[in-house]
Design a protein around this motif. Structure first.
Motif, PDB file in Angstrom:
ATOM      1  N   ILE A  35      37.126  43.986  44.258  1.00  0.00           N
ATOM      2  CA  ILE A  35      35.855  43.407  44.686  1.00  0.00           C
ATOM      3  C   ILE A  35      35.925  43.259  46.197  1.00  0.00           C
ATOM      4  O   ILE A  35      36.857  42.660  46.727  1.00  0.00           O
ATOM      5  CB  ILE A  35      35.579  42.044  44.023  1.00  0.00           C
ATOM      6  N   PHE A  36      34.948  43.853  46.878  1.00  0.00           N
ATOM      7  CA  PHE A  36      34.890  43.819  48.338  1.00  0.00           C
ATOM      8  C   PHE A  36      33.761  42.896  48.758  1.00  0.00           C
ATOM      9  O   PHE A  36      32.622  43.073  48.339  1.00  0.00           O
ATOM     10  CB  PHE A  36      34.657  45.228  48.884  1.00  0.00           C
ATOM     11  N   LEU A  37      34.087  41.885  49.570  1.00  0.00           N
ATOM     12  CA  LEU A  37      33.084  40.962  50.106  1.00  0.00           C
ATOM     13  C   LEU A  37      33.003  41.164  51.612  1.00  0.00           C
ATOM     14  O   LEU A  37      33.996  40.946  52.312  1.00  0.00           O
ATOM     15  CB  LEU A  37      33.480  39.507  49.835  1.00  0.00           C
ATOM     16  N   ASP A  38      31.840  41.547  52.074  1.00  0.00           N
ATOM     17  CA  ASP A  38      31.632  41.739  53.514  1.00  0.00           C
ATOM     18  C   ASP A  38      30.377  40.984  53.936  1.00  0.00           C
ATOM     19  O   ASP A  38      29.380  41.579  54.334  1.00  0.00           O
ATOM     20  CB  ASP A  38      31.514  43.234  53.822  1.00  0.00           C
ATOM     21  N   PRO A  39      30.421  39.639  53.837  1.00  0.00           N
ATOM     22  CA  PRO A  39      29.230  38.844  54.170  1.00  0.00           C
ATOM     23  C   PRO A  39      29.002  38.800  55.680  1.00  0.00           C
ATOM     24  O   PRO A  39      29.899  39.126  56.459  1.00  0.00           O
ATOM     25  CB  PRO A  39      29.603  37.453  53.649  1.00  0.00           C
TER      26      PRO A  39
ATOM     27  N   ILE B 261      34.847  38.530  36.201  1.00  0.00           N
ATOM     28  CA  ILE B 261      34.498  39.913  36.522  1.00  0.00           C
ATOM     29  C   ILE B 261      35.608  40.651  37.276  1.00  0.00           C
ATOM     30  O   ILE B 261      35.485  41.841  37.526  1.00  0.00           O
ATOM     31  CB  ILE B 261      33.177  39.996  37.316  1.00  0.00           C
ATOM     32  N   LEU B 262      36.684  39.951  37.600  1.00  0.00           N
ATOM     33  CA  LEU B 262      37.825  40.586  38.239  1.00  0.00           C
ATOM     34  C   LEU B 262      38.920  40.749  37.198  1.00  0.00           C
ATOM     35  O   LEU B 262      39.302  39.782  36.531  1.00  0.00           O
ATOM     36  CB  LEU B 262      38.336  39.726  39.411  1.00  0.00           C
ATOM     37  N   LYS B 263      39.410  41.984  37.046  1.00  0.00           N
ATOM     38  CA  LYS B 263      40.481  42.217  36.076  1.00  0.00           C
ATOM     39  C   LYS B 263      41.728  41.441  36.460  1.00  0.00           C
ATOM     40  O   LYS B 263      41.930  41.109  37.626  1.00  0.00           O
ATOM     41  CB  LYS B 263      40.806  43.707  36.001  1.00  0.00           C
ATOM     42  N   LYS B 264      42.575  41.191  35.469  1.00  0.00           N
ATOM     43  CA  LYS B 264      43.847  40.523  35.733  1.00  0.00           C
ATOM     44  C   LYS B 264      44.599  41.355  36.773  1.00  0.00           C
ATOM     45  O   LYS B 264      44.689  42.569  36.649  1.00  0.00           O
ATOM     46  CB  LYS B 264      44.661  40.419  34.448  1.00  0.00           C
TER      47      LYS B 264
END
Length: 187
Positions: free
Chosen positions: A122-126, A145-148
């Motif tokens: 998951i990429f967060l670029d706020p 929603i993020l896999k282990k």
């Protein structure tokens, strides 16, 4: 802006002329992908991975992932000028079959009644001025929603000191000019 490697290497990406969109610079993007491909801390590989690109803008990160053989990218964007360019970039690269676009406010993530996959990355670029990162990280964990052992990548202004949930473990931090990339996961 361009794709730096993979199947679409050298293809230019369209960007809006508004000042609210801050596309990911090539040097930062290249460093991110070097870490993703060579770090001992990251168990997943980009090939065949499923990725969530929050605050996706024109799709610089997610489209680079598709170019490098990721299976699918879900883009989350609601700023109209960026969204318009994102759709054009997907069309130019002819990769719509490997993408979804959610045209909603990212901060509604936990409340949205939409089917969201389980992601390796998951990429967060706020926007650099956005300080509610803790809220988003909690929503990601609560929605499962993020896999282990999945990885969260966060692009921030280097002077910002974000608060993270207690169970969010920072694996790697790298600085580039006035920005930094944080790689982390939940314990």
């Amino acid at each position: 802006m361009r794709i730096i490697s993979g199947n679409f290497k050298g293809k230019n990406l369209m960007t809006p002329k508004d000042i609210l969109t801050r596309p990911l610079k090539d040097a930062v993007k290249e460093s991110i992908f070097n870490i993703l491909e060579h770090s001992k801390f990251i168990k997943y590989k980009l090939q065949n991975s499923i990725i969530l690109d929050l605050f996706s803008g024109v799709g610089t990160f997610g489209l680079e992932c598709i170019s490098r053989d990721s299976k699918h990218v879900t883009f989350f964007e609601n700023h109209y000028p960026a969204l318009k360019m994102l759709k054009k970039n997907i069309q130019i690269l002819n990769c719509a079959i490997k993408t979804d676009i959610i045209e909603k406010n990212v901060f509604l993530l936990e409340k949205l009644n939409i089917k969201i996959k389980s992601y390796e990355f998951i990429f967060l670029d706020p926007p650099f001025k956005e300080h509610r990162i803790n809220i988003l990280l909690k929503a990601i964990k609560n929605k499962k929603i993020l896999k282990k052992d999945g990885i969260i990548l966060l692009h921030r202004e280097k002077k910002i000191l974000d608060k993270f949930p207690k169970d969010f473990k920072i694996l790697i931090t790298r600085q580039y000019g006035r920005s930094k990339i944080i790689f982390g996961k939940f314990d």
